[in-house]
Design an enzyme around this catalytic site. Structure first.
Site, mmCIF file in Angstrom:
data_model
loop_
_atom_site.group_PDB
_atom_site.id
_atom_site.type_symbol
_atom_site.label_atom_id
_atom_site.label_comp_id
_atom_site.label_asym_id
_atom_site.label_seq_id
_atom_site.Cartn_x
_atom_site.Cartn_y
_atom_site.Cartn_z
ATOM 1 N N ASP A 135 -6.476 -25.305 6.213
ATOM 2 C CA ASP A 135 -5.473 -25.248 5.150
ATOM 3 C C ASP A 135 -4.812 -26.614 5.014
ATOM 4 O O ASP A 135 -4.079 -27.047 5.910
ATOM 5 C CB ASP A 135 -4.430 -24.177 5.471
ATOM 6 C CG ASP A 135 -3.456 -23.952 4.314
ATOM 7 O OD1 ASP A 135 -2.693 -24.889 3.978
ATOM 8 O OD2 ASP A 135 -3.467 -22.849 3.746
ATOM 9 N N ASP A 141 -0.873 -26.645 5.245
ATOM 10 C CA ASP A 141 -0.370 -26.445 6.599
ATOM 11 C C ASP A 141 -0.578 -27.688 7.461
ATOM 12 O O ASP A 141 0.319 -28.086 8.219
ATOM 13 C CB ASP A 141 -1.068 -25.250 7.253
ATOM 14 C CG ASP A 141 -0.558 -23.925 6.722
ATOM 15 O OD1 ASP A 141 0.507 -23.917 6.067
ATOM 16 O OD2 ASP A 141 -1.219 -22.895 6.952
ATOM 17 N N ARG A 168 -0.981 -16.923 -6.252
ATOM 18 C CA ARG A 168 -1.968 -15.927 -6.631
ATOM 19 C C ARG A 168 -1.329 -14.537 -6.626
ATOM 20 O O ARG A 168 -0.790 -14.093 -5.613
ATOM 21 C CB ARG A 168 -3.160 -15.955 -5.677
ATOM 22 C CG ARG A 168 -4.340 -15.101 -6.156
ATOM 23 C CD ARG A 168 -5.539 -15.299 -5.240
ATOM 24 N NE ARG A 168 -5.963 -16.680 -5.238
ATOM 25 C CZ ARG A 168 -6.745 -17.232 -6.183
ATOM 26 N NH1 ARG A 168 -7.139 -16.511 -7.206
ATOM 27 N NH2 ARG A 168 -7.094 -18.490 -6.102
#
Length: 213
Positions: free
Chosen positions: A204, A207, A108
């Site tokens: 996440d 992760d 992003r």
């Protein structure tokens, strides 16, 4: 499985829902998380591939000839969105080992907040394949929508999206941008929080998959 709305299918098989509960659990470590994600992807793939084209075939058994069905038509392609989508690949390959695997990486832009492609490696014949785009989480929908757009720009004509968990905001974005894409999820959660995480979600996925923070 039931339809959440047009083109959005929630795969609510008991085994998937049980394993999803374990995946969500904060106490589930990376190894178990990886194993469970692979298992759920394989189970979901049964529904995602339900409408693949088949044709009649005759097979010689040890005692006679059997009228059977075999896959025909377009071949399958799997496209994980890096990095968390990688955790879903092997589960599908267990079912369809001949599927080709492409990869697409996005980040992003900090200024525009728009997804930017940084890596893309795809089968040369993606226009002739049914593609399944993989990403455990469908949050804002920006990344998934961009990935699907990049695939279409390269000639893809048949695309499905498989996610573990989706937020209503992500579903709305993808269905608005790509009304021709079927979306398969194991659960639709409540909403996004102020940081863009799905609530209650699972944190996440990348992760937790790879043990990073």
């Amino acid at each position: 499985m039931y339809d959440y709305c047009k083109n959005v299918h929630v795969v609510d098989h008991p085994l998937i829902q049980h394993k999803l509960a374990l995946i969500r659990d904060i106490n589930t470590g990376s190894k178990d998380f990886r194993d469970l994600l692979e298992e759920v992807a394989m189970l979901m793939a049964y529904e995602v591939t339900r409408n693949l084209t088949i044709e009649d075939a005759e097979v010689q058994t040890p005692v006679g000839k059997a009228k059977c069905k075999v896959m025909s038509g377009k071949k399958l392609g799997i496209v994980p969105i890096l990095r968390a989508g990688l955790g879903m690949v092997n589960g599908i390959l267990e079912l369809v080992p001949t599927a080709k695997v492409g990869h697409i990486g996005l980040y992003r832009d900090p200024d525009t907040l728009e997804p930017v492609e940084y890596y893309c490696k795809l089968p040369t014949d993606i226009g002739d394949r049914d593609l399944i785009v993989l990403d455990p989480m469908l949050a804002t929908g920006g990344t998934a929508s961009a990935a699907i757009g990049f695939l279409k720009d390269r000639g893809a004509t048949s695309i499905m999206l498989m996610n573990l968990i989706a937020a209503p905001e992500g579903i709305a974005r993808v269905t608005k941008d790509h009304g021709d894409v079927e979306i398969y999820v194991a659960a639709v959660d409540e909403r996004l929080n102020e940081h863009g995480y799905i609530v209650p979600g699972l944190g996440d996925a990348g992760d937790r998959l790879f043990g990073t923070k």
